[in-house]
Enzyme design. Structure first.
Site, PDB file in Angstrom:
ATOM      1  N   ARG A 239     -24.603  13.414  19.901  1.00 49.97           N
ATOM      2  CA  ARG A 239     -24.403  12.082  19.313  1.00 49.97           C
ATOM      3  C   ARG A 239     -23.072  11.464  19.731  1.00 49.97           C
ATOM      4  O   ARG A 239     -22.144  12.176  20.120  1.00 49.97           O
ATOM      5  CB  ARG A 239     -24.369  12.189  17.777  1.00 49.97           C
ATOM      6  CG  ARG A 239     -25.722  12.348  17.155  1.00 49.97           C
ATOM      7  CD  ARG A 239     -25.558  12.621  15.675  1.00 49.97           C
ATOM      8  NE  ARG A 239     -26.848  12.643  15.007  1.00 49.97           N
ATOM      9  CZ  ARG A 239     -27.066  13.213  13.838  1.00 49.97           C
ATOM     10  NH1 ARG A 239     -26.089  13.834  13.209  1.00 49.97           N
ATOM     11  NH2 ARG A 239     -28.254  13.167  13.287  1.00 49.97           N
TER      12      ARG A 239
ATOM     13  N   HIS B 170      -8.771   5.400   3.023  1.00 45.00           N
ATOM     14  CA  HIS B 170      -7.563   5.752   2.273  1.00 45.00           C
ATOM     15  C   HIS B 170      -7.232   7.240   2.302  1.00 45.00           C
ATOM     16  O   HIS B 170      -6.175   7.635   1.813  1.00 45.00           O
ATOM     17  CB  HIS B 170      -7.689   5.225   0.841  1.00 45.00           C
ATOM     18  CG  HIS B 170      -7.755   3.724   0.802  1.00 45.00           C
ATOM     19  ND1 HIS B 170      -8.899   3.036   1.113  1.00 45.00           N
ATOM     20  CD2 HIS B 170      -6.807   2.792   0.549  1.00 45.00           C
ATOM     21  CE1 HIS B 170      -8.665   1.739   1.029  1.00 45.00           C
ATOM     22  NE2 HIS B 170      -7.409   1.557   0.695  1.00 45.00           N
TER      23      HIS B 170
ATOM     24  N   MET C  96      -7.255   3.302  10.048  1.00 49.67           N
ATOM     25  CA  MET C  96      -6.459   2.178   9.541  1.00 49.67           C
ATOM     26  C   MET C  96      -5.391   1.767  10.549  1.00 49.67           C
ATOM     27  O   MET C  96      -5.310   2.321  11.649  1.00 49.67           O
ATOM     28  CB  MET C  96      -5.823   2.558   8.211  1.00 49.67           C
ATOM     29  CG  MET C  96      -6.773   2.474   7.034  1.00 49.67           C
ATOM     30  SD  MET C  96      -5.896   2.797   5.486  1.00 49.67           S
ATOM     31  CE  MET C  96      -7.114   2.234   4.299  1.00 49.67           C
TER      32      MET C  96
ATOM     33  N   GLY D 103       0.834  -1.203   0.000  1.00 42.01           N
ATOM     34  CA  GLY D 103       0.000   0.000   0.000  1.00 42.01           C
ATOM     35  C   GLY D 103       0.865   1.249   0.000  1.00 42.01           C
ATOM     36  O   GLY D 103       1.907   1.282   0.646  1.00 42.01           O
TER      37      GLY D 103
ATOM     38  N   GLY E  85       6.597  -2.303   3.142  1.00 47.39           N
ATOM     39  CA  GLY E  85       6.276  -2.726   4.503  1.00 47.39           C
ATOM     40  C   GLY E  85       6.745  -4.150   4.743  1.00 47.39           C
ATOM     41  O   GLY E  85       7.688  -4.627   4.097  1.00 47.39           O
TER      42      GLY E  85
ATOM     43  N   THR F 298       5.229   2.398   5.817  1.00 44.46           N
ATOM     44  CA  THR F 298       3.834   2.029   6.017  1.00 44.46           C
ATOM     45  C   THR F 298       3.181   3.043   6.948  1.00 44.46           C
ATOM     46  O   THR F 298       3.798   3.458   7.938  1.00 44.46           O
ATOM     47  CB  THR F 298       3.613   0.619   6.611  1.00 44.46           C
ATOM     48  OG1 THR F 298       2.246   0.514   7.060  1.00 44.46           O
ATOM     49  CG2 THR F 298       4.505   0.311   7.795  1.00 44.46           C
ATOM     50  N   ILE F 299       1.957   3.418   6.617  1.00 44.47           N
ATOM     51  CA  ILE F 299       1.246   4.324   7.524  1.00 44.47           C
ATOM     52  C   ILE F 299       0.950   3.613   8.839  1.00 44.47           C
ATOM     53  O   ILE F 299       0.726   4.253   9.850  1.00 44.47           O
ATOM     54  CB  ILE F 299      -0.078   4.865   6.915  1.00 44.47           C
ATOM     55  CG1 ILE F 299      -1.075   3.738   6.662  1.00 44.47           C
ATOM     56  CG2 ILE F 299       0.193   5.677   5.662  1.00 44.47           C
ATOM     57  CD1 ILE F 299      -2.512   4.247   6.440  1.00 44.47           C
ATOM     58  N   ASP F 300       0.955   2.272   8.837  1.00 48.44           N
ATOM     59  CA  ASP F 300       0.563   1.516  10.037  1.00 48.44           C
ATOM     60  C   ASP F 300       1.619   1.565  11.136  1.00 48.44           C
ATOM     61  O   ASP F 300       1.309   1.277  12.289  1.00 48.44           O
ATOM     62  CB  ASP F 300       0.300   0.049   9.674  1.00 48.44           C
ATOM     63  CG  ASP F 300      -0.725  -0.095   8.573  1.00 48.44           C
ATOM     64  OD1 ASP F 300      -1.615   0.762   8.475  1.00 48.44           O
ATOM     65  OD2 ASP F 300      -0.636  -1.073   7.801  1.00 48.44           O
TER      66      ASP F 300
HETATM   67  O1  F6P Z   1      -1.020  -1.255   5.260  1.00 49.02           O
HETATM   68  C1  F6P Z   1      -1.583  -0.056   4.914  1.00 49.02           C
HETATM   69  C2  F6P Z   1      -3.083  -0.166   4.852  1.00 49.02           C
HETATM   70  O2  F6P Z   1      -3.595   1.101   4.505  1.00 49.02           O
HETATM   71  C3  F6P Z   1      -3.750  -0.712   6.103  1.00 49.02           C
HETATM   72  O3  F6P Z   1      -3.866   0.249   7.120  1.00 49.02           O
HETATM   73  C4  F6P Z   1      -5.066  -1.182   5.538  1.00 49.02           C
HETATM   74  O4  F6P Z   1      -5.596  -2.240   6.307  1.00 49.02           O
HETATM   75  C5  F6P Z   1      -4.685  -1.692   4.184  1.00 49.02           C
HETATM   76  O5  F6P Z   1      -3.459  -1.074   3.827  1.00 49.02           O
HETATM   77  C6  F6P Z   1      -5.682  -1.392   3.098  1.00 49.02           C
HETATM   78  O6  F6P Z   1      -5.278  -2.042   1.947  1.00 49.02           O
HETATM   79  P1  F6P Z   1      -5.826  -1.752   0.478  1.00 49.02           P
HETATM   80  O7  F6P Z   1      -5.017  -0.629  -0.069  1.00 49.02           O
HETATM   81  O8  F6P Z   1      -5.577  -3.025  -0.245  1.00 49.02           O
HETATM   82  O9  F6P Z   1      -7.263  -1.372   0.576  1.00 49.02           O
END
Ligand code: F6P
Length: 359
Positions: free
Chosen positions: A175, A283, A182, A11, A115, A138-140
């Site tokens: 609310r 995204h 993500m 990603g 990643g 990786t953003i994660d």
């Molecule tokens: O690993 C980066 C990430 O954005 C995760 O946070 C997320 O679960 C996944 O990729 C989403 O993947 P895709 O781009 O296949 O929708």
């Protein structure tokens, strides 16, 4: 004179173009040539899938999101799944073909930006004799062996701004908003953005949540006259003893983490009677410009990768070890997933601020 290949895999993350630019300029400065492999490792199987990276190719790209080389996530590019007549699937190993492709391109070394999946492939190539240097992306932020991956802080920035915007509309309508962020199986984005943006509840995969605790917290807040709240849920959050939440994807990998916000919001409504709404940032956390911090790490990683190649040290991943950038064995990077440690001070900070972590 060397010919360096560079690929971006998995990603995308804000900062990829900054890495590409740094690798290109640092290589040109040494009199080397840089070849961009398009869409991951496609060029190993189809030599036309390359782009020669010269100065004009990377001009004005440091601040751009995405990757000028394209990327692919999901299936392992070194495997081909062939369906048999009886419906069974045979997986063909394409590693030897990939290695032949590397040599066909006349490359002396490869910079693999990605990643955990990409680092696994890089390690495999290294074990087959390919001189490779990894760059962690990786953003994660779930990659071991580095203090942080580039892209993560941009995702936190976007998520923080989004959560903050929800405060006023949640307040106006009394609310409960559940915001899904993500992060795969790690709670870094949710925890950092949730604390920075003053969420009232943060649910992360590392701490399975107890819905009684979540609802008690929200109701106690209601009794104090605060009739609204924002609950941040990492996409990998799950209840104590329960499973992850999955969603269907259209094309690409068919199933992925997703939908936990709906699950949590429904339960909160059923238990408290409160009106709930969900926001899934998705995204948006990956797209667009990297913040300066990510640009800088990405540029430092790219330049450091070229220095590794110059020193002839391969099978490593450049890594941020503040205040410096060093290299660690690829084996370390893929040895485990980097989760949020429960003893992390930011977890303690969240608790001290009165944020409910669902425990
Ligand atoms: O690993 C980066 C990430 O954005 C995760 O946070 C997320 O679960 C996944 O990729 C989403 O993947 P895709 O781009 O296949 O929708």
């Amino acid at each position: 004179m060397k010919r360096i290949g560079i690929s971006t895999g998995g990603g995308d993350a804000p900062g990829l173009n900054a890495v590409i630019r740094a690798v290109t300029l640092a290589s040109i400065r040494r009199g080397w040539e840089v070849v961009g492999l398009l869409r991951g490792y496609g060029a190993f199987f189809d030599p036309s899938q390359i782009r020669i990276l010269d100065r004009p190719a990377v001009r004005g790209t440091t601040h751009l999101g995405g990757t000028i080389l394209g990327t692919r996530s999901g299936a392992n590019p070194f495997e081909r799944r062939v369906e048999q007549d009886d419906g069974s699937v045979v997986v063909e190993d394409l590693t030897e073909e990939a290695i032949a492709g590397f040599h066909r391109l006349g490359l002396d070394a490869l910079v693999a930006v990605g990643g955990d999946g990409s680092m696994r492939l890089a390690l495999k190539l290294h074990q087959h004799g390919i001189p490779v240097v990894g760059v962690p992306k990786t953003i994660d932020n779930d990659l071991a062996g580095t203090n942080v991956t580039f892209g993560f802080h941009t995702a936190v920035d976007v998520a923080t701004a989004a959560i903050e915007r929800l405060h006023s509309t949640a307040d106006a309508h009394d609310r409960i908003f559940v915001v899904e962020l993500m992060g795969r199986y790690a709670g870094w984005i949710a925890l950092f953005a949730g604390v920075a943006a003053t969420a009232q509840v943060i649910l992360i995969p590392e701490i399975p949540y107890d819905m009684d605790e979540v609802c008690d917290h929200l109701m106690a807040r209601e009794r104090r006259g605060r009739r609204w709240a924002v609950v941040v849920a990492a996409e990998g959050a799950r209840p104590v003893g329960g499973d992850f939440t999955w969603s269907k994807r259209i094309g690409g990998q068919t199933e992925a983490l997703g939908g936990v916000a709906e699950r949590v919001a429904t339960e909160i409504h059923e238990r408290t009677g409160k009106e709930t709404r969900t926001v899934t940032l998705g995204h948006l956390q990956r797209g667009g410009q990297p913040i300066p911090y990510d640009r800088l790490i990405a540029l430092r990683f790219g330049a450091a990768a070229v220095r590794q190649i110059e020193e002839g040290e391969f099978g490593v991943m450049v890594s941020l070890d503040p205040p410096t950038v060093r290299a660690v064995p690829l084996e370390l990077a893929v040895s485990r997933m980097k989760s949020v440690p429960l003893e992390a001070d930011v977890v303690a900070t969240a608790r001290d601020l009165g944020i409910c972590l669902g425990e």
